[in-house]
Write a protein that holds these residues in place. Structure first.
Motif, PDB file in Angstrom:
ATOM      1  N   LEU A  20      43.148  40.066  -4.611  1.00 22.42           N
ATOM      2  CA  LEU A  20      42.087  40.855  -4.027  1.00 22.42           C
ATOM      3  C   LEU A  20      42.430  42.189  -4.137  1.00 22.42           C
ATOM      4  O   LEU A  20      42.001  43.166  -4.409  1.00 22.42           O
ATOM      5  CB  LEU A  20      41.521  40.272  -2.860  1.00 22.42           C
ATOM      6  N   ARG A  23      42.477  44.904  -6.773  1.00 21.66           N
ATOM      7  CA  ARG A  23      41.349  45.374  -7.406  1.00 21.66           C
ATOM      8  C   ARG A  23      40.656  45.670  -6.088  1.00 21.66           C
ATOM      9  O   ARG A  23      39.521  45.029  -5.771  1.00 21.66           O
ATOM     10  CB  ARG A  23      40.543  44.635  -8.311  1.00 21.66           C
ATOM     11  N   GLU A  26      36.299  46.527  -6.414  1.00 22.65           N
ATOM     12  CA  GLU A  26      35.611  45.364  -6.742  1.00 22.65           C
ATOM     13  C   GLU A  26      35.539  44.216  -5.751  1.00 22.65           C
ATOM     14  O   GLU A  26      34.443  43.575  -5.557  1.00 22.65           O
ATOM     15  CB  GLU A  26      35.525  44.970  -8.154  1.00 22.65           C
ATOM     16  N   ASN A  27      36.575  44.204  -4.991  1.00 25.24           N
ATOM     17  CA  ASN A  27      36.699  43.229  -4.264  1.00 25.24           C
ATOM     18  C   ASN A  27      36.628  43.669  -2.528  1.00 25.24           C
ATOM     19  O   ASN A  27      37.125  42.900  -1.650  1.00 25.24           O
ATOM     20  CB  ASN A  27      38.085  42.376  -4.078  1.00 25.24           C
ATOM     21  N   THR A  28      36.300  44.759  -2.348  1.00 25.47           N
ATOM     22  CA  THR A  28      35.938  45.305  -0.874  1.00 25.47           C
ATOM     23  C   THR A  28      35.287  44.571  -0.160  1.00 25.47           C
ATOM     24  O   THR A  28      35.945  44.323   1.105  1.00 25.47           O
ATOM     25  CB  THR A  28      35.244  46.687  -1.303  1.00 25.47           C
ATOM     26  N   LEU A  30      34.968  40.982  -0.121  1.00 26.01           N
ATOM     27  CA  LEU A  30      35.843  39.950   0.358  1.00 26.01           C
ATOM     28  C   LEU A  30      37.259  40.246   1.167  1.00 26.01           C
ATOM     29  O   LEU A  30      37.588  39.813   2.048  1.00 26.01           O
ATOM     30  CB  LEU A  30      36.660  38.972  -0.875  1.00 26.01           C
ATOM     31  N   TRP A  54      39.747  29.610  -4.786  1.00 23.94           N
ATOM     32  CA  TRP A  54      40.432  30.626  -5.583  1.00 23.94           C
ATOM     33  C   TRP A  54      40.455  29.996  -7.045  1.00 23.94           C
ATOM     34  O   TRP A  54      40.916  28.806  -7.028  1.00 23.94           O
ATOM     35  CB  TRP A  54      41.860  31.089  -5.177  1.00 23.94           C
ATOM     36  N   PHE A  67      36.468  33.320  -3.975  1.00 24.83           N
ATOM     37  CA  PHE A  67      35.092  33.630  -3.371  1.00 24.83           C
ATOM     38  C   PHE A  67      35.431  33.339  -1.940  1.00 24.83           C
ATOM     39  O   PHE A  67      36.477  32.598  -1.421  1.00 24.83           O
ATOM     40  CB  PHE A  67      34.205  32.567  -4.005  1.00 24.83           C
ATOM     41  N   ARG A  76      30.104  34.944  -1.366  1.00 26.39           N
ATOM     42  CA  ARG A  76      30.377  36.354  -2.228  1.00 26.39           C
ATOM     43  C   ARG A  76      31.516  36.103  -3.150  1.00 26.39           C
ATOM     44  O   ARG A  76      32.575  35.585  -2.866  1.00 26.39           O
ATOM     45  CB  ARG A  76      30.931  37.310  -1.066  1.00 26.39           C
ATOM     46  N   SER A  78      34.537  37.414  -5.882  1.00 23.57           N
ATOM     47  CA  SER A  78      35.401  38.588  -6.222  1.00 23.57           C
ATOM     48  C   SER A  78      35.189  38.829  -7.929  1.00 23.57           C
ATOM     49  O   SER A  78      34.329  38.270  -8.551  1.00 23.57           O
ATOM     50  CB  SER A  78      36.682  38.012  -6.301  1.00 23.57           C
ATOM     51  N   GLY A 107      27.553  39.192  -5.627  1.00 23.79           N
ATOM     52  CA  GLY A 107      28.931  39.877  -6.011  1.00 23.79           C
ATOM     53  C   GLY A 107      28.488  40.823  -7.610  1.00 23.79           C
ATOM     54  O   GLY A 107      27.309  41.196  -7.701  1.00 23.79           O
TER      55      GLY A 107
END
Length: 287
Positions: A20, A23, A26-28, A30, A54, A67, A76, A78, A107
């Motif tokens: 996570l 990146r 894009e993974n803010t 989570l 995962w 997720f 949500r 990733s 997502g």
């Protein structure tokens, strides 16, 4: 190719945390949700315990997708391959309501579409788009072209009731189910993550900011009461909140907009935000 499902936040952070953080834009979502669960407790978003997962392309391989879900909210996703999203939908359908209830998904747009197609095929449900969003990243922060009167300040305990009311009004407008808004506001005030723009000593707009995690902070919500809109307050408080988290060491400052709102998509670009990716929130219904 395999998904590991779990109810352990510690395992999720240990297994998927590095993925996570690699990146953070894009993974803010989570990253910030996992942080809040760790700081405030597993019941902070609802009574039912959260669930996690995962994905590895092969056993023992690197994590390439993740997720989390904090019921009653939807899972949500990733950043992940579309094949991973589709496989997740099938796994959650097989796990059934004893593991978690899925009434939607959110997502990145491509992953969400893949999940939605696989979920509806596996469950016989239908899907509908609740909201189309765009994720923006701050480039070079620019002052609003026509800055409004007033100044920025952090919210304090004396602003609590106003902030609660404005959060509730915001959630009603964007059709998000509220949960313990007072607790969320208290946490933001205590952490210095609630920003106000005030004009002539009166608060006129609000913006939140998340803690700096993996070099990233996300701005939101941004709210101006209806009777005070059109005066530049939202741009001003967003720019001020963005400058504040940059001062705290954020390397990436992010925010989401509703693509159906041309005003917000325009004003944020005017102060330096640039598109990263489009996102979707889907709802599932029985046929």
């Amino acid at each position: 190719m395999t998904w590991t499902l779990s109810t352990s936040l510690d395992d999720f952070r240990e297994q998927a945390g590095e993925f996570l953080a690699a990146r953070p834009a894009e993974n803010t979502v989570l990253l910030t949700i996992a942080h809040r669960l760790a700081e405030a407790g597993l019941d902070v978003f609802g009574e039912r315990p959260p669930v996690f997962g995962w994905w590895q392309a092969e056993p023992g391989g690197p994590i390439e997708g993740a997720f989390l879900q904090t019921p009653p909210f939807a899972p949500r996703l990733s950043a992940m391959p579309q094949t991973a999203a589709a496989e997740l939908a099938v796994r959650l359908a097989e796990a059934g309501a004893e593991f978690t209830e899925v009434a939607g998904v959110s997502g990145g747009a491509d992953a969400v579409r893949a999940f939605g197609e696989a979920w509806t095929a596996a469950t016989g449900t239908e899907q509908s788009v609740r909201v189309s969003e765009r994720l923006y990243r701050l480039g070079e922060l620019t002052d609003p072209s026509r800055p409004p009167a007033g100044r920025h300040r952090l919210a304090g305990p004396a602003d609590r009731e106003l902030a609660i009311r404005w959060h509730q009004e915001f959630l009603l407008e964007v059709k998000i189910q509220p949960h313990d808004v007072a607790r969320s506001v208290d946490d933001k005030i205590a952490s210095g993550g609630l920003h106000l723009w005030e004009d002539a000593g009166t608060p006129v707009a609000l913006a939140g900011s998340s803690p700096v995690l993996a070099g990233m902070s996300r701005i939101g919500p941004v709210y101006t009461p209806a009777e005070r809109r059109g005066r530049g307050y939202a741009s001003a408080v967003t720019a001020a909140a963005s400058a504040h988290v940059l001062g705290l060491g954020a390397e990436e400052v992010l925010l989401y907009t509703d693509l159906s709102n041309p005003t917000s998509n325009s004003i944020y670009q005017q102060i330096g935000y640039r598109p990263v990716e489009d996102c979707l929130v889907l709802d599932f219904q029985a046929r």
